[in-house]
Design a protein around this motif. Structure first.
Motif, PDB file in Angstrom:
ATOM      1  N   ILE A 116       0.836  -1.208   0.000  1.00 44.86           N
ATOM      2  CA  ILE A 116       0.000   0.000   0.000  1.00 44.86           C
ATOM      3  C   ILE A 116       0.866   1.252   0.000  1.00 44.86           C
ATOM      4  CG2 ILE A 116      -1.691   1.335   1.327  1.00 44.86           C
ATOM      5  CD1 ILE A 116      -2.754  -1.425   2.358  1.00 44.86           C
ATOM      6  N   LEU A 117       1.944   1.245   0.773  1.00 50.33           N
ATOM      7  CA  LEU A 117       2.864   2.393   0.778  1.00 50.33           C
ATOM      8  C   LEU A 117       3.504   2.587  -0.596  1.00 50.33           C
ATOM      9  CD1 LEU A 117       4.621   1.993   4.249  1.00 50.33           C
ATOM     10  CD2 LEU A 117       2.886   3.670   3.602  1.00 50.33           C
ATOM     11  N   LEU A 118       3.761   1.484  -1.292  1.00 45.63           N
ATOM     12  CA  LEU A 118       4.319   1.581  -2.645  1.00 45.63           C
ATOM     13  C   LEU A 118       3.326   2.246  -3.600  1.00 45.63           C
ATOM     14  CD1 LEU A 118       6.339   0.996  -4.902  1.00 45.63           C
ATOM     15  CD2 LEU A 118       5.426  -1.340  -5.006  1.00 45.63           C
ATOM     16  N   VAL A 119       2.072   1.820  -3.574  1.00 42.28           N
ATOM     17  CA  VAL A 119       1.092   2.414  -4.497  1.00 42.28           C
ATOM     18  C   VAL A 119       0.764   3.850  -4.093  1.00 42.28           C
ATOM     19  CG1 VAL A 119       0.105   0.199  -5.154  1.00 42.28           C
ATOM     20  CG2 VAL A 119      -0.917   1.462  -3.269  1.00 42.28           C
ATOM     21  N   MET A 120       0.921   4.191  -2.823  1.00 41.25           N
ATOM     22  CA  MET A 120       0.738   5.579  -2.409  1.00 41.25           C
ATOM     23  C   MET A 120       1.858   6.448  -2.966  1.00 41.25           C
ATOM     24  SD  MET A 120      -0.628   5.053   1.523  1.00 41.25           S
ATOM     25  CE  MET A 120      -1.124   6.746   1.856  1.00 41.25           C
ATOM     26  N   ALA A 121       3.072   5.878  -3.078  1.00 41.08           N
ATOM     27  CA  ALA A 121       4.171   6.606  -3.725  1.00 41.08           C
ATOM     28  C   ALA A 121       3.869   6.789  -5.208  1.00 41.08           C
ATOM     29  CB  ALA A 121       5.483   5.841  -3.536  1.00 41.08           C
ATOM     30  N   PHE A 122       3.312   5.747  -5.827  1.00 37.26           N
ATOM     31  CA  PHE A 122       2.902   5.826  -7.232  1.00 37.26           C
ATOM     32  C   PHE A 122       1.814   6.892  -7.408  1.00 37.26           C
ATOM     33  CE2 PHE A 122      -0.137   4.265 -10.509  1.00 37.26           C
ATOM     34  CZ  PHE A 122       0.672   4.435 -11.632  1.00 37.26           C
ATOM     35  N   ASP A 123       0.890   6.952  -6.450  1.00 39.60           N
ATOM     36  CA  ASP A 123      -0.182   7.957  -6.475  1.00 39.60           C
ATOM     37  C   ASP A 123       0.403   9.370  -6.434  1.00 39.60           C
ATOM     38  OD1 ASP A 123      -3.053   8.985  -5.770  1.00 39.60           O
ATOM     39  OD2 ASP A 123      -1.792   9.710  -4.131  1.00 39.60           O
ATOM     40  N   ARG A 124       1.383   9.594  -5.561  1.00 40.14           N
ATOM     41  CA  ARG A 124       2.009  10.927  -5.475  1.00 40.14           C
ATOM     42  C   ARG A 124       2.781  11.250  -6.758  1.00 40.14           C
ATOM     43  NH1 ARG A 124      -0.506  14.085  -3.561  1.00 40.14           N
ATOM     44  NH2 ARG A 124      -2.016  12.520  -4.217  1.00 40.14           N
ATOM     45  N   TYR A 125       3.398  10.228  -7.362  1.00 42.75           N
ATOM     46  CA  TYR A 125       4.122  10.438  -8.609  1.00 42.75           C
ATOM     47  C   TYR A 125       3.180  10.890  -9.725  1.00 42.75           C
ATOM     48  CZ  TYR A 125       6.391   9.215 -13.024  1.00 42.75           C
ATOM     49  OH  TYR A 125       6.871   9.246 -14.304  1.00 42.75           O
ATOM     50  N   ILE A 213      10.821  -1.103  -1.186  1.00 37.67           N
ATOM     51  CA  ILE A 213      11.670   0.026  -0.785  1.00 37.67           C
ATOM     52  C   ILE A 213      12.406   0.599  -1.995  1.00 37.67           C
ATOM     53  CG2 ILE A 213      13.738   0.660   0.524  1.00 37.67           C
ATOM     54  CD1 ILE A 213      12.846  -1.331   2.678  1.00 37.67           C
ATOM     55  N   VAL A 214      12.944  -0.273  -2.851  1.00 32.18           N
ATOM     56  CA  VAL A 214      13.661   0.175  -4.047  1.00 32.18           C
ATOM     57  C   VAL A 214      12.729   0.953  -4.978  1.00 32.18           C
ATOM     58  CG1 VAL A 214      14.841  -0.594  -6.146  1.00 32.18           C
ATOM     59  CG2 VAL A 214      15.382  -1.665  -3.949  1.00 32.18           C
ATOM     60  N   LEU A 215      11.511   0.426  -5.192  1.00 32.37           N
ATOM     61  CA  LEU A 215      10.565   1.084  -6.090  1.00 32.37           C
ATOM     62  C   LEU A 215      10.072   2.412  -5.510  1.00 32.37           C
ATOM     63  CD1 LEU A 215       8.487  -1.990  -7.346  1.00 32.37           C
ATOM     64  CD2 LEU A 215      10.283  -0.733  -8.557  1.00 32.37           C
ATOM     65  N   ILE A 216       9.882   2.469  -4.191  1.00 36.89           N
ATOM     66  CA  ILE A 216       9.495   3.731  -3.545  1.00 36.89           C
ATOM     67  C   ILE A 216      10.605   4.766  -3.714  1.00 36.89           C
ATOM     68  CG2 ILE A 216       9.095   4.838  -1.303  1.00 36.89           C
ATOM     69  CD1 ILE A 216       7.564   2.299  -0.471  1.00 36.89           C
ATOM     70  N   PHE A 217      11.840   4.326  -3.530  1.00 38.76           N
ATOM     71  CA  PHE A 217      12.984   5.227  -3.697  1.00 38.76           C
ATOM     72  C   PHE A 217      13.026   5.777  -5.127  1.00 38.76           C
ATOM     73  CE2 PHE A 217      17.444   5.869  -4.926  1.00 38.76           C
ATOM     74  CZ  PHE A 217      17.812   6.841  -4.008  1.00 38.76           C
ATOM     75  N   ILE A 251       9.089   6.269   6.690  1.00 44.03           N
ATOM     76  CA  ILE A 251      10.215   6.194   7.633  1.00 44.03           C
ATOM     77  C   ILE A 251       9.833   5.410   8.878  1.00 44.03           C
ATOM     78  CG2 ILE A 251      11.699   7.566   9.154  1.00 44.03           C
ATOM     79  CD1 ILE A 251      11.598   9.773   6.991  1.00 44.03           C
ATOM     80  N   LEU A 252       8.629   5.669   9.403  1.00 48.34           N
ATOM     81  CA  LEU A 252       8.187   4.981  10.621  1.00 48.34           C
ATOM     82  C   LEU A 252       7.856   3.520  10.384  1.00 48.34           C
ATOM     83  CD1 LEU A 252       5.968   7.784  12.185  1.00 48.34           C
ATOM     84  CD2 LEU A 252       8.081   6.854  13.132  1.00 48.34           C
ATOM     85  N   PHE A 253       7.501   3.173   9.157  1.00 51.87           N
ATOM     86  CA  PHE A 253       7.163   1.778   8.847  1.00 51.87           C
ATOM     87  C   PHE A 253       8.425   0.953   8.608  1.00 51.87           C
ATOM     88  CE2 PHE A 253       6.117  -1.635   5.828  1.00 51.87           C
ATOM     89  CZ  PHE A 253       5.124  -2.289   6.536  1.00 51.87           C
ATOM     90  N   TYR A 254       9.297   1.440   7.730  1.00 52.14           N
ATOM     91  CA  TYR A 254      10.480   0.665   7.369  1.00 52.14           C
ATOM     92  C   TYR A 254      11.634   0.851   8.353  1.00 52.14           C
ATOM     93  CZ  TYR A 254       8.296  -0.213   2.826  1.00 52.14           C
ATOM     94  OH  TYR A 254       7.445  -0.624   1.831  1.00 52.14           O
ATOM     95  N   GLY A 255      11.743   2.042   8.953  1.00 51.51           N
ATOM     96  CA  GLY A 255      12.870   2.332   9.838  1.00 51.51           C
ATOM     97  C   GLY A 255      13.027   1.338  10.981  1.00 51.51           C
ATOM     98  N   PRO A 256      12.015   1.208  11.867  1.00 51.65           N
ATOM     99  CA  PRO A 256      12.142   0.248  12.970  1.00 51.65           C
ATOM    100  C   PRO A 256      12.331  -1.190  12.491  1.00 51.65           C
ATOM    101  CG  PRO A 256      10.327   1.766  13.357  1.00 51.65           C
ATOM    102  CD  PRO A 256      10.765   1.988  11.951  1.00 51.65           C
ATOM    103  N   GLY A 257      11.661  -1.553  11.373  1.00 52.18           N
ATOM    104  CA  GLY A 257      11.797  -2.911  10.855  1.00 52.18           C
ATOM    105  C   GLY A 257      13.212  -3.206  10.392  1.00 52.18           C
ATOM    106  N   ILE A 258      13.825  -2.261   9.676  1.00 53.30           N
ATOM    107  CA  ILE A 258      15.202  -2.442   9.204  1.00 53.30           C
ATOM    108  C   ILE A 258      16.160  -2.506  10.395  1.00 53.30           C
ATOM    109  CG2 ILE A 258      17.090  -1.319   7.964  1.00 53.30           C
ATOM    110  CD1 ILE A 258      14.962  -0.183   6.032  1.00 53.30           C
ATOM    111  N   PHE A 259      15.953  -1.613  11.372  1.00 54.64           N
ATOM    112  CA  PHE A 259      16.813  -1.601  12.555  1.00 54.64           C
ATOM    113  C   PHE A 259      16.698  -2.917  13.322  1.00 54.64           C
ATOM    114  CE2 PHE A 259      17.610  -0.519  17.053  1.00 54.64           C
ATOM    115  CZ  PHE A 259      18.917  -0.055  16.940  1.00 54.64           C
ATOM    116  N   THR A 260      15.474  -3.438  13.453  1.00 57.64           N
ATOM    117  CA  THR A 260      15.259  -4.708  14.151  1.00 57.64           C
ATOM    118  C   THR A 260      15.937  -5.856  13.419  1.00 57.64           C
ATOM    119  OG1 THR A 260      13.123  -3.941  15.013  1.00 57.64           O
ATOM    120  CG2 THR A 260      13.501  -6.312  14.981  1.00 57.64           C
ATOM    121  N   THR A 261      15.810  -5.881  12.084  1.00 59.93           N
ATOM    122  CA  THR A 261      16.438  -6.939  11.286  1.00 59.93           C
ATOM    123  C   THR A 261      17.954  -6.907  11.432  1.00 59.93           C
ATOM    124  OG1 THR A 261      14.637  -6.828   9.661  1.00 59.93           O
ATOM    125  CG2 THR A 261      16.684  -7.878   8.958  1.00 59.93           C
ATOM    126  N   LEU A 262      18.548  -5.715  11.420  1.00 60.27           N
ATOM    127  CA  LEU A 262      19.997  -5.580  11.553  1.00 60.27           C
ATOM    128  C   LEU A 262      20.476  -6.026  12.933  1.00 60.27           C
ATOM    129  CD1 LEU A 262      20.615  -2.159   9.749  1.00 60.27           C
ATOM    130  CD2 LEU A 262      21.166  -4.447   8.909  1.00 60.27           C
TER     131      LEU A 262
END
Length: 314
Positions: A116-125, A213-217, A251-262
């Motif tokens: 959903i976050l990906l398609v929201m980025a597409f929506d803003r684009y 994440i890559v496609l959102i970027f 940032i709030l969705f992926y940030g904590p998840g990436i930090f937890t995975t690391l």
């Protein structure tokens, strides 16, 4: 409760320890968990109600936000009640089928949110780069198809995990050092080779979250490229402002998840209870904060929320 090794016996009932090492603090830890859950339920329910009942908010951006709020409710409900049951009344027993069901909804909803976050980025684009064609591109029909595709992807990638877990024999232990069921945590107490579980989990991570994440970027690189070509500074500021809420949520969705995975991958010296707490926080924060961000930063939603709350007080 038994943690002994019974060769040839496969446990079908497990015990959740909660947060290992902090069992005497469970009651205090449960307070912020409970508060965050209540905020997530009320905030996201209010967002959904406002969007569905206000005709002017039936545009693509708000419909995607409605999907995100619904996913937030499911994500919270698939994890927090089980945590609170362990913390409050020590209901730590969970069957294998219930355990697999819980992790299925937890993981599939998490992947849905990423989509959903990906398609929201597409929506803003589309809104910034093709404003005159926005409505003709993002039709209700296309939005419906996108929604179906998001959930089919999430369910399709997680369903194989059910069969990968069902094939295992859980004879090492029936104790799970966590507040809920996790794929690898459950697989590691089996007596089988779990290499396929590990590699499939890695494949799911790469093909969903990492790809998103890559496609959102890429989407935001294109958005910034288009924005800085706008001659008017006010127009540039307005265009960037429409992306502010979405960027905060990302940032709030992926940030904590990436930090937890690391930390789980490289932080072997970190105490187990820190790993469990970080994993729980990465699931708790987005559902609680998302409606606050959109409620504060999106004027149309903010005005409607204030109107609904004022009507309720009369």
């Amino acid at each position: 409760m038994s943690a002994s090794n019974h060769t040839g016996v496969s446990h079908t009932v497990f015990w959740l320890l909660g947060i290992p090492g902090l069992e005497d603090q469970h009651m205090w830890i449960s307070i912020p968990f409970f508060i965050s859950y209540v905020i997530a339920l009320l905030g996201n329910s209010l967002i959904i109600f406002v969007i569905l009942t206000k005709q002017s908010l039936h545009g693509p951006m708000y419909l995607f936000l409605c999907m995100l709020a619904g996913a937030d409710i499911v994500l919270s409900t698939s994890t927090v009640p089980q945590m609170l049951a362990v913390f409050w009344v020590h209901v730590a027993e969970i069957s294998l089928d219930r355990c697999i069901t819980q992790l299925f909804f937890n993981y599939s909803t998490f992947i849905s949110e990423s989509g959903i976050l990906l398609v929201m980025a597409f929506d803003r684009y589309i809104a910034i780069c093709y404003p005159l064609r926005y409505s003709s591109i993002l039709t209700n029909s296309l939005i419906g198809k996108i929604g179906v595709a998001i959930f089919l992807r999430s369910y399709g990638t997680i369903i194989p995990i059910i069969f990968l877990l069902k094939r295992l024999t859980f004879c090492k232990s029936n104790i799970l050092p966590n507040t809920g069921c996790k794929h690898i945590v459950l697989a590691r107490i089996s007596c089988n080779d779990i290499q396929i579980n590990i590699w499939y989990g890695f494949f799911v991570l790469l093909s969903t979250l990492v790809l998103d994440i890559v496609l959102i970027f890429i989407s935001y690189v294109l958005i910034l490229h288009a924005v800085f070509r706008i001659p008017s500074q006010d127009a540039r500021h307005k265009a960037l402002n429409t992306c502010g809420s979405h960027v905060c949520v990302i940032i709030l969705f992926y940030g904590p998840g990436i930090f937890t995975t690391l930390t789980q991958r490289f932080g072997h010296h970190i105490a187990p209870h820190i790993h469990v707490l970080l994993a729980n926080v990465s699931v708790l924060i987005p559902p609680m904060v998302n409606p606050i961000i959109y409620g504060v930063k999106t004027k149309q939603i903010r005005d409607q929320v204030v109107y609904v709350l004022c009507i309720g007080q009369k």
